[in-house]
Design a protein around this motif. Structure first.
Motif, PDB file in Angstrom:
ATOM      1  N   PHE A 218       0.800  -1.228   0.000  1.00 47.18           N
ATOM      2  CA  PHE A 218       0.000   0.000   0.000  1.00 47.18           C
ATOM      3  C   PHE A 218       0.833   1.278   0.000  1.00 47.18           C
ATOM      4  CE2 PHE A 218      -2.765  -3.263   1.787  1.00 47.18           C
ATOM      5  CZ  PHE A 218      -3.845  -3.153   0.918  1.00 47.18           C
ATOM      6  N   ARG A 219       2.029   1.242   0.519  1.00 49.49           N
ATOM      7  CA  ARG A 219       2.889   2.409   0.448  1.00 49.49           C
ATOM      8  C   ARG A 219       3.868   2.277  -0.713  1.00 49.49           C
ATOM      9  NH1 ARG A 219      -0.907   2.624   3.835  1.00 49.49           N
ATOM     10  NH2 ARG A 219       0.067   1.066   5.187  1.00 49.49           N
ATOM     11  N   GLY A 220       4.623   1.175  -0.765  1.00 48.37           N
ATOM     12  CA  GLY A 220       5.611   1.018  -1.816  1.00 48.37           C
ATOM     13  C   GLY A 220       5.012   0.945  -3.205  1.00 48.37           C
ATOM     14  N   MET A 221       4.029   0.057  -3.395  1.00 47.38           N
ATOM     15  CA  MET A 221       3.436  -0.112  -4.723  1.00 47.38           C
ATOM     16  C   MET A 221       2.332   0.898  -5.006  1.00 47.38           C
ATOM     17  SD  MET A 221       1.389  -3.355  -6.383  1.00 47.38           S
ATOM     18  CE  MET A 221      -0.055  -3.056  -5.327  1.00 47.38           C
ATOM     19  N   LEU A 222       1.315   0.961  -4.133  1.00 45.34           N
ATOM     20  CA  LEU A 222       0.140   1.777  -4.420  1.00 45.34           C
ATOM     21  C   LEU A 222       0.450   3.268  -4.364  1.00 45.34           C
ATOM     22  CD1 LEU A 222      -2.847   2.096  -5.017  1.00 45.34           C
ATOM     23  CD2 LEU A 222      -3.314   1.817  -2.562  1.00 45.34           C
ATOM     24  N   PHE A 223       0.940   3.750  -3.226  1.00 47.02           N
ATOM     25  CA  PHE A 223       1.240   5.178  -3.123  1.00 47.02           C
ATOM     26  C   PHE A 223       2.333   5.580  -4.097  1.00 47.02           C
ATOM     27  CE2 PHE A 223       3.737   8.632  -1.058  1.00 47.02           C
ATOM     28  CZ  PHE A 223       2.805   9.648  -1.222  1.00 47.02           C
TER      29      PHE A 223
ATOM     30  N   VAL B 143      -6.784   7.269   7.897  1.00 43.86           N
ATOM     31  CA  VAL B 143      -5.868   8.338   8.298  1.00 43.86           C
ATOM     32  C   VAL B 143      -4.477   7.770   8.566  1.00 43.86           C
ATOM     33  CG1 VAL B 143      -5.386  10.051  10.089  1.00 43.86           C
ATOM     34  CG2 VAL B 143      -7.708   9.804   9.178  1.00 43.86           C
ATOM     35  N   PHE B 144      -4.421   6.638   9.238  1.00 40.43           N
ATOM     36  CA  PHE B 144      -3.138   5.986   9.510  1.00 40.43           C
ATOM     37  C   PHE B 144      -2.407   5.673   8.206  1.00 40.43           C
ATOM     38  CE2 PHE B 144      -0.794   1.978  10.824  1.00 40.43           C
ATOM     39  CZ  PHE B 144       0.197   2.641  11.532  1.00 40.43           C
ATOM     40  N   GLY B 145      -3.138   5.136   7.225  1.00 39.22           N
ATOM     41  CA  GLY B 145      -2.536   4.828   5.941  1.00 39.22           C
ATOM     42  C   GLY B 145      -2.019   6.062   5.231  1.00 39.22           C
ATOM     43  N   ALA B 146      -2.800   7.150   5.264  1.00 34.45           N
ATOM     44  CA  ALA B 146      -2.372   8.397   4.617  1.00 34.45           C
ATOM     45  C   ALA B 146      -1.136   8.974   5.304  1.00 34.45           C
ATOM     46  CB  ALA B 146      -3.513   9.408   4.644  1.00 34.45           C
ATOM     47  N   ILE B 147      -1.097   8.910   6.634  1.00 34.16           N
ATOM     48  CA  ILE B 147       0.059   9.414   7.380  1.00 34.16           C
ATOM     49  C   ILE B 147       1.317   8.627   7.018  1.00 34.16           C
ATOM     50  CG2 ILE B 147       1.071   9.538   9.697  1.00 34.16           C
ATOM     51  CD1 ILE B 147      -1.715  10.315  10.724  1.00 34.16           C
ATOM     52  N   LEU B 148       1.184   7.308   6.882  1.00 36.59           N
ATOM     53  CA  LEU B 148       2.340   6.492   6.522  1.00 36.59           C
ATOM     54  C   LEU B 148       2.808   6.783   5.096  1.00 36.59           C
ATOM     55  CD1 LEU B 148       1.493   3.023   8.140  1.00 36.59           C
ATOM     56  CD2 LEU B 148       2.984   4.837   9.002  1.00 36.59           C
ATOM     57  N   CYS B 149       1.889   7.154   4.219  1.00 35.99           N
ATOM     58  CA  CYS B 149       2.280   7.573   2.866  1.00 35.99           C
ATOM     59  C   CYS B 149       3.140   8.834   2.933  1.00 35.99           C
ATOM     60  CB  CYS B 149       1.042   7.846   2.018  1.00 35.99           C
ATOM     61  SG  CYS B 149       0.100   6.382   1.544  1.00 35.99           S
ATOM     62  N   LEU B 150       2.692   9.806   3.713  1.00 31.37           N
ATOM     63  CA  LEU B 150       3.451  11.050   3.855  1.00 31.37           C
ATOM     64  C   LEU B 150       4.806  10.794   4.506  1.00 31.37           C
ATOM     65  CD1 LEU B 150       0.538  13.393   5.013  1.00 31.37           C
ATOM     66  CD2 LEU B 150       1.510  13.172   2.719  1.00 31.37           C
ATOM     67  N   LEU B 151       4.831   9.879   5.463  1.00 30.24           N
ATOM     68  CA  LEU B 151       6.097   9.524   6.110  1.00 30.24           C
ATOM     69  C   LEU B 151       7.047   8.899   5.095  1.00 30.24           C
ATOM     70  CD1 LEU B 151       7.769   9.212   8.733  1.00 30.24           C
ATOM     71  CD2 LEU B 151       6.658   6.973   9.039  1.00 30.24           C
ATOM     72  N   TYR B 152       6.517   8.068   4.218  1.00 32.02           N
ATOM     73  CA  TYR B 152       7.347   7.462   3.166  1.00 32.02           C
ATOM     74  C   TYR B 152       7.960   8.536   2.286  1.00 32.02           C
ATOM     75  CZ  TYR B 152       8.237   4.883  -1.245  1.00 32.02           C
ATOM     76  OH  TYR B 152       8.792   4.372  -2.398  1.00 32.02           O
ATOM     77  N   GLU B 153       7.165   9.503   1.881  1.00 32.41           N
ATOM     78  CA  GLU B 153       7.706  10.541   1.004  1.00 32.41           C
ATOM     79  C   GLU B 153       8.717  11.416   1.737  1.00 32.41           C
ATOM     80  OE1 GLU B 153       6.390  13.952  -2.197  1.00 32.41           O
ATOM     81  OE2 GLU B 153       5.087  12.267  -1.731  1.00 32.41           O
TER      82      GLU B 153
ATOM     83  N   ARG C 256       0.834  15.124  -3.863  1.00 34.12           N
ATOM     84  CA  ARG C 256       1.152  14.368  -2.654  1.00 34.12           C
ATOM     85  C   ARG C 256      -0.075  14.038  -1.822  1.00 34.12           C
ATOM     86  NH1 ARG C 256       5.042  17.467   1.271  1.00 34.12           N
ATOM     87  NH2 ARG C 256       6.368  17.248  -0.572  1.00 34.12           N
ATOM     88  N   TRP C 257      -0.873  15.038  -1.479  1.00 29.53           N
ATOM     89  CA  TRP C 257      -2.009  14.807  -0.597  1.00 29.53           C
ATOM     90  C   TRP C 257      -3.091  13.970  -1.256  1.00 29.53           C
ATOM     91  CZ3 TRP C 257      -2.532  15.382   4.487  1.00 29.53           C
ATOM     92  CH2 TRP C 257      -1.572  16.156   5.157  1.00 29.53           C
ATOM     93  N   THR C 258      -3.327  14.190  -2.535  1.00 30.19           N
ATOM     94  CA  THR C 258      -4.327  13.392  -3.248  1.00 30.19           C
ATOM     95  C   THR C 258      -3.931  11.926  -3.259  1.00 30.19           C
ATOM     96  OG1 THR C 258      -4.824  15.287  -4.665  1.00 30.19           O
ATOM     97  CG2 THR C 258      -5.579  13.128  -5.419  1.00 30.19           C
ATOM     98  N   ALA C 259      -2.669  11.671  -3.596  1.00 28.57           N
ATOM     99  CA  ALA C 259      -2.181  10.289  -3.632  1.00 28.57           C
ATOM    100  C   ALA C 259      -2.220   9.653  -2.252  1.00 28.57           C
ATOM    101  CB  ALA C 259      -0.762  10.258  -4.198  1.00 28.57           C
ATOM    102  N   ALA C 260      -1.834  10.402  -1.214  1.00 26.66           N
ATOM    103  CA  ALA C 260      -1.814   9.864   0.142  1.00 26.66           C
ATOM    104  C   ALA C 260      -3.225   9.543   0.631  1.00 26.66           C
ATOM    105  CB  ALA C 260      -1.142  10.854   1.092  1.00 26.66           C
TER     106      ALA C 260
END
Length: 243
Positions: free
Chosen positions: A168-173, A210-220, A182-186
């Motif tokens: 969900f972060r590596g592949m999807l985001f 929300v947890f998933g979106a936060i982890l996306c932003l953390l990845y970036e 950034r925010w749309t994708a997250a």
């Protein structure tokens, strides 16, 4: 002046201009469509891999410990192998390059710790407001179906956290971020992540989004999914202890 067949203007001294800098984030190269399709393929792969365990590990229509453990392992491998196959299909050669494309990269520890702390604070703040103003989130206790505590830890804390971050972060985001802000994708990646947990408890879906979106932003921010894996493991450990 242009070189034949090359749409590039030469400098006045006849030299070629420097190539544009290579994009550092995201490291993926499959795009939003493949990323979203990849999630469906990952779920499908997990279901297909779980069929033998469901067939063997069931009694009177109820899943046994073997069935539950096998199904969870199958789903985890579906979430791991599908992104790796997509990265390989898109040109990544060898395991190190595949993992690199999926965000398993080195990161600056001090910088990452700062953003990990911010991520935890944001998630706890949202969770507190959600519980106070809307409803206390509840999820089904699936851990007891996995038998012994070490097996529960292996499947929930380690396998689930690693597999879901890769998917969900590596592949999807990563794929969404190639075309979307950034925010749309997250938010989109977080929504997909949260909705897939609806079977374990609808009230827990918004916090997980929300947890998933936060982890996306953390990845970036950190350039690596590893800090997200650590926080995901921490979150799953707390959830496991509270059940």
């Amino acid at each position: 002046m242009k070189l034949p067949g090359v749409a590039t203007e030469l400098h006045a001294d006849g030299s070629l201009p420097a190539p544009p800098p290579e994009r550092s984030f995201p490291p993926s190269n499959w795009g939003p469509g493949v990323a979203l399709l990849g999630v469906l393929l990952a779920i499908g792969a997990g279901i297909m891999l779980s069929i033998p365990f469901v067939a063997i590990g069931s009694e009177d229509g109820e899943a046994t410990t073997l069935g539950n453990v096998g199904g969870q392992i199958a789903l985890g491998f579906g979430f791991l192998l599908t992104p790796m196959a997509i990265a390989a299909w898109r040109g990544a050669q060898g395991l190190p390059q595949i993992l690199f494309r999926l965000g398993v990269q080195p990161f600056r520890l001090g910088f990452a710790l700062k953003w990990m702390g911010a991520a935890v604070g944001a998630y706890l703040a949202f969770g507190a407001l959600y519980s106070l103003l809307i409803v206390q989130p509840e999820q089904e206790d699936i851990a007891e179906g996995f038998g012994a505590v070490p097996v529960q830890v292996a499947l929930i804390v380690f396998l689930a956290a690693i597999a879901e971050e890769v998917c969900f972060r590596g592949m999807l985001f990563g794929g969404l971020r190639e075309r979307l802000p950034r925010w749309t994708a997250a938010l989109l990646a977080g929504a997909v992540f949260g909705l897939l947990h609806v079977v374990t408890g609808p009230t827990a879906v918004p916090p997980l989004m929300v947890f998933g979106a936060i982890l996306c932003l953390l990845y970036e921010k950190t350039g690596s999914i590893v800090p997200g894996i650590v926080l995901h493991m921490l979150n799953n450990s707390v959830a496991l202890l509270s059940q």
